[in-house]
Enzyme design. Structure first.
Site, PDB file in Angstrom:
ATOM      1  N   HIS A 180      29.552  31.750  36.739  1.00  0.00           N
ATOM      2  CA  HIS A 180      29.059  32.922  37.146  1.00  0.00           C
ATOM      3  C   HIS A 180      27.932  32.700  38.053  1.00  0.00           C
ATOM      4  O   HIS A 180      26.860  33.334  38.000  1.00  0.00           O
ATOM      5  CB  HIS A 180      28.459  33.823  35.968  1.00  0.00           C
ATOM      6  CG  HIS A 180      28.488  35.199  36.028  1.00  0.00           C
ATOM      7  ND1 HIS A 180      27.784  35.994  37.136  1.00  0.00           N
ATOM      8  CD2 HIS A 180      29.096  36.244  35.633  1.00  0.00           C
ATOM      9  CE1 HIS A 180      28.203  37.119  37.166  1.00  0.00           C
ATOM     10  NE2 HIS A 180      28.915  37.362  36.089  1.00  0.00           N
ATOM     11  N   ASP A 251      32.339  45.667  41.263  1.00  0.00           N
ATOM     12  CA  ASP A 251      32.357  44.975  40.343  1.00  0.00           C
ATOM     13  C   ASP A 251      33.858  44.920  40.001  1.00  0.00           C
ATOM     14  O   ASP A 251      34.192  45.756  38.807  1.00  0.00           O
ATOM     15  CB  ASP A 251      31.533  45.738  39.279  1.00  0.00           C
ATOM     16  CG  ASP A 251      31.314  44.764  37.809  1.00  0.00           C
ATOM     17  OD1 ASP A 251      32.022  43.630  37.834  1.00  0.00           O
ATOM     18  OD2 ASP A 251      30.577  45.151  36.800  1.00  0.00           O
ATOM     19  N   GLU A 314      33.950  35.115  40.712  1.00  0.00           N
ATOM     20  CA  GLU A 314      34.300  34.554  39.447  1.00  0.00           C
ATOM     21  C   GLU A 314      35.844  34.165  39.169  1.00  0.00           C
ATOM     22  O   GLU A 314      36.331  35.243  38.946  1.00  0.00           O
ATOM     23  CB  GLU A 314      33.767  35.411  38.421  1.00  0.00           C
ATOM     24  CG  GLU A 314      32.126  35.942  38.541  1.00  0.00           C
ATOM     25  CD  GLU A 314      32.016  37.153  37.620  1.00  0.00           C
ATOM     26  OE1 GLU A 314      32.458  37.254  36.609  1.00  0.00           O
ATOM     27  OE2 GLU A 314      31.360  37.911  38.127  1.00  0.00           O
TER      28      GLU A 314
HETATM   29  C1  G6D Z   1      30.506  40.552  35.518  1.00  0.00           C
HETATM   30  O1  G6D Z   1      32.150  42.407  35.474  1.00  0.00           O
HETATM   31  C2  G6D Z   1      30.785  41.714  35.055  1.00  0.00           C
HETATM   32  C3  G6D Z   1      29.639  42.742  35.331  1.00  0.00           C
HETATM   33  O2  G6D Z   1      30.017  44.021  34.719  1.00  0.00           O
HETATM   34  C4  G6D Z   1      28.657  42.157  34.723  1.00  0.00           C
HETATM   35  O3  G6D Z   1      27.471  43.086  34.755  1.00  0.00           O
HETATM   36  C5  G6D Z   1      28.155  40.783  35.202  1.00  0.00           C
HETATM   37  O4  G6D Z   1      29.364  40.058  34.966  1.00  0.00           O
HETATM   38  C6  G6D Z   1      27.104  40.096  34.617  1.00  0.00           C
HETATM   39  O5  G6D Z   1      30.676  40.378  36.677  1.00  0.00           O
END
Ligand code: G6D
Length: 348
Positions: A180, A251, A314
């Site tokens: 992430h 998102d 991601e």
């Molecule tokens: C991811 O899809 C999710 C988002 O909604 C979240 O807030 C983030 O991770 C931390 O991208």
């Protein structure tokens, strides 16, 4: 080439350690033993200094205070959302306690993103590696099976960074991890609006109001999701706003062509127009979540708090795959270890 280890903080009565691998070009990466956080990707700037390409904090506390950002963390066993926290594997049903309303997000409240790892560092020819291992079992995150996870960060002398994910289990479970990491290539007090993004993607997923995929794919062409050609993010974000997008940015999940197929094309290319710094990202899975950190007032990180201060890319199998078999099979079965790779090439 050199490897350095230092104490970065303390958490749950354990030392948080930072491992820094530096190559022959004075490019370095730093990773933490907590959550496998990728804390730095330092590259030279034109003024004789260096700049961190990643959203990061220089002390540990912000990583806990703003844990819901998942900044730099290894996320698993399963990245993204699983509707209801329920899933079936080969006809057997399982349930994991939810941590985002009625759904499971990023492996739950005590997943891979909340664990300490054992870390070994080594030099392998012209590459440096940090090898992170941990075991997670049902008592920790409520998923079935004891899953052994190895995450290997490799920095090469060509300045590329590779993250290898290896998983094996003693009982059927799920494995769809990601990194992430949030990027901001500007290194200045700037948002990512001036970044230019290209995606190897023709479709994105339709989401419901809990951000769960409905199973429908939507064509990107002639929409704000159209990144087939280099597109200024600020322009795409503005187009989204004009469509009254309630999230206030991306998102979203893009369906991408995995890089190990056909011509080894990157799934994403991100460039900062002002400096020309560029990252080509490769992934061997079919999904890419693009999250532009919308509406966040997060202090103590290395970019000014506010919307769009960084962008997360991601790489993963399309989210909620257990409820949409056409997205892929993310089951991990005894005797069948899995391996996934994310790779980043840097150009300036
Ligand atoms: C991811 O899809 C999710 C988002 O909604 C979240 O807030 C983030 O991770 C931390 O991208």
């Amino acid at each position: 080439m050199k490897i350095a280890t230092e104490k970065f903080g303390e958490y749950r009565n354990q030392d948080v350690m930072k491992y820094t691998l530096t190559n022959d070009n004075n490019v370095s990466i730093s990773v933490l033993n907590f959550a496998g956080i990728w804390q730095a990707y330092m590259v030279p700037n034109t003024r004789g200094g260096r700049v961190n390409l990643l959203l990061a904090a220089d002390t540990f506390d912000p990583y806990i205070e703003h844990g819901s950002l998942y900044a730099g963390r290894i996320v698993g066993r399963v990245a993204g959302r699983i509707a209801g926290g329920n899933f079936d594997i080969d006809g057997q049903s399982y349930s994991v306690p939810t941590n985002e309303g009625d759904n499971l997000l990023h492996g739950g409240a005590n997943g891979l993103a909340q664990q300490f790892y054992q870390v070994e560092t080594k030099q392998d020819g012209d590459k440096l590696q940090a090898i992170l291992t941990t075991s997670i079992d049902t008592t920790t995150d409520h998923f079935p099976g004891k899953e052994d996870v190895k995450v290997t960060y490799t920095l090469a002398n060509d300045n590329s960074v590779t993250i290898d994910f290896d998983g094996q289990t003693d009982a059927k479970t799920l494995f769809n991890p990601t990194s992430h990491t949030y990027w901001n290539l500007s290194g200045e007090a700037k948002t990512i609006q001036g970044h230019v993004l290209t995606l190897n993607s023709k479709y994105h997923l339709q989401l419901d109001n809990e951000k769960l995929p409905t199973g429908r794919k939507i064509l990107n062409k002639n929409t704000p999701f159209d990144f087939r050609y280099p597109t200024v993010l600020g322009t795409a974000l503005q187009h989204l706003q004009e469509e009254h997008n309630p999230e206030g940015g991306f998102d979203d999940t893009f369906v991408v062509l995995p890089s190990n197929r056909l011509a080894h094309e990157p799934v994403a290319v991100l460039m900062d127009a002002a400096t020309g710094r560029k990252i080509k990202m490769y992934s061997d899975r079919n999904g890419l979540v693009v999250y532009t950190a919308n509406g966040l007032k997060v202090d103590d990180y290395n970019r000014p708090a506010g919307s769009w201060f960084a962008i997360a890319l991601e790489g993963q199998t399309l989210p909620d795959a257990p409820h949409h078999p056409q997205f892929g099979d993310i089951a991990l079965r005894p005797g069948h270890p899995e391996h996934f790779q994310l790779r980043y090439e840097y150009f300036a």
